[in-house]
Design a protein around this motif. Structure first.
Motif, short mmCIF file in Angstrom:
data_model
loop_
_atom_site.label_atom_id
_atom_site.label_comp_id
_atom_site.label_asym_id
_atom_site.label_seq_id
_atom_site.Cartn_x
_atom_site.Cartn_y
_atom_site.Cartn_z
N PRO A 29 30.09 23.05 131.21
CA PRO A 29 29.80 24.14 130.28
C PRO A 29 29.29 23.57 128.96
CG PRO A 29 32.14 23.77 130.38
CD PRO A 29 31.51 22.88 131.43
N ALA A 34 31.80 26.94 125.59
CA ALA A 34 33.21 26.56 125.57
C ALA A 34 33.95 27.17 124.38
CB ALA A 34 33.34 25.04 125.51
N GLN A 40 39.62 32.25 124.52
CA GLN A 40 40.09 31.20 123.64
C GLN A 40 40.54 31.77 122.30
OE1 GLN A 40 37.33 28.04 123.29
NE2 GLN A 40 38.01 27.12 125.17
N ASN A 132 42.71 29.31 132.15
CA ASN A 132 41.31 29.12 131.77
C ASN A 132 41.09 27.84 130.98
OD1 ASN A 132 40.44 31.48 133.02
ND2 ASN A 132 40.76 32.72 131.19
N GLU A 136 38.71 24.75 132.15
CA GLU A 136 37.67 24.21 131.28
C GLU A 136 37.83 22.71 131.12
OE1 GLU A 136 36.08 24.72 126.71
OE2 GLU A 136 37.45 26.20 127.53
N GLU A 139 36.60 20.97 134.25
CA GLU A 139 35.14 20.91 134.33
C GLU A 139 34.57 19.82 133.43
OE1 GLU A 139 33.84 24.82 133.30
OE2 GLU A 139 34.46 25.68 135.22
#
Length: 166
Positions: A29, A34, A40, A132, A136, A139
């Protein structure tokens, strides 16, 4: 003499960071995605910081937690490969470590919520946010590892896989 050496090192690091900043990983990402994601939401006031504030653990390899020097010796990396690996590590370090801070903060919020009479809706929201954040981080680590493997030979990649499983 030390000041000149430090100046030369600083210039070298900054110029090479620009080179690596230009090479993007297609699987990862982007930074804009992000930090603009709706999940977030900042934690409580002590955790609002977006940047990692503590001193960096320079002796561990990012995302694996393994000892860097030991791994470099095991993989038999050249000086050039070590320098490139450190630059890749520096590129992702702040991002991953700040995500780790956010994950710790969310875990603390979840723990504090469990200690009191909590709203199940709020609990699920925090759990989803935590999931999440971990996704992230995974990733980003995948992209980081992909770039690290790109500098290795086939034999070194096999050794890296073995070392990582230890």
């Amino acid at each position: 003499m030390k000041k000149i050496g430090l100046l030369f090192l600083s210039i070298t690091v900054l110029s090479t960071m620009n080179v690596f900043a230009a090479s993007n990983c297609n699987d990862c990402p982007s930074k804009k995605q992000a930090y603009s994601a709706p999940y977030q939401k900042p934690c409580e006031k002590p955790c609002e910081k977006k940047m990692y504030t503590r001193p960096c653990p320079v002796d561990t390899f990012l995302c694996t937690g393994k000892d860097k020097d030991k791994m470099y010796k095991c993989l038999n990396l050249t000086d050039t490969q070590i320098c490139t690996a450190d630059k890749i590590n520096d590129k992702y370090e702040i991002e991953v470590l700040s995500l780790n801070e956010k994950i710790k903060c969310e875990n603390k919020r979840l723990y504090d919520l469990k200690q009191t009479c909590y709203d199940k809706k709020e609990y699920r929201k925090i759990k989803r946010n935590l999931k999440n954040l971990k996704k992230e981080r995974k990733e980003i680590c995948k992209c980081y590892e992909k770039q690290f493997k790109a500098i290795l030979s086939n034999q070194q990649i096999r050794e890296y896989r073995k070392y990582k499983k230890q």
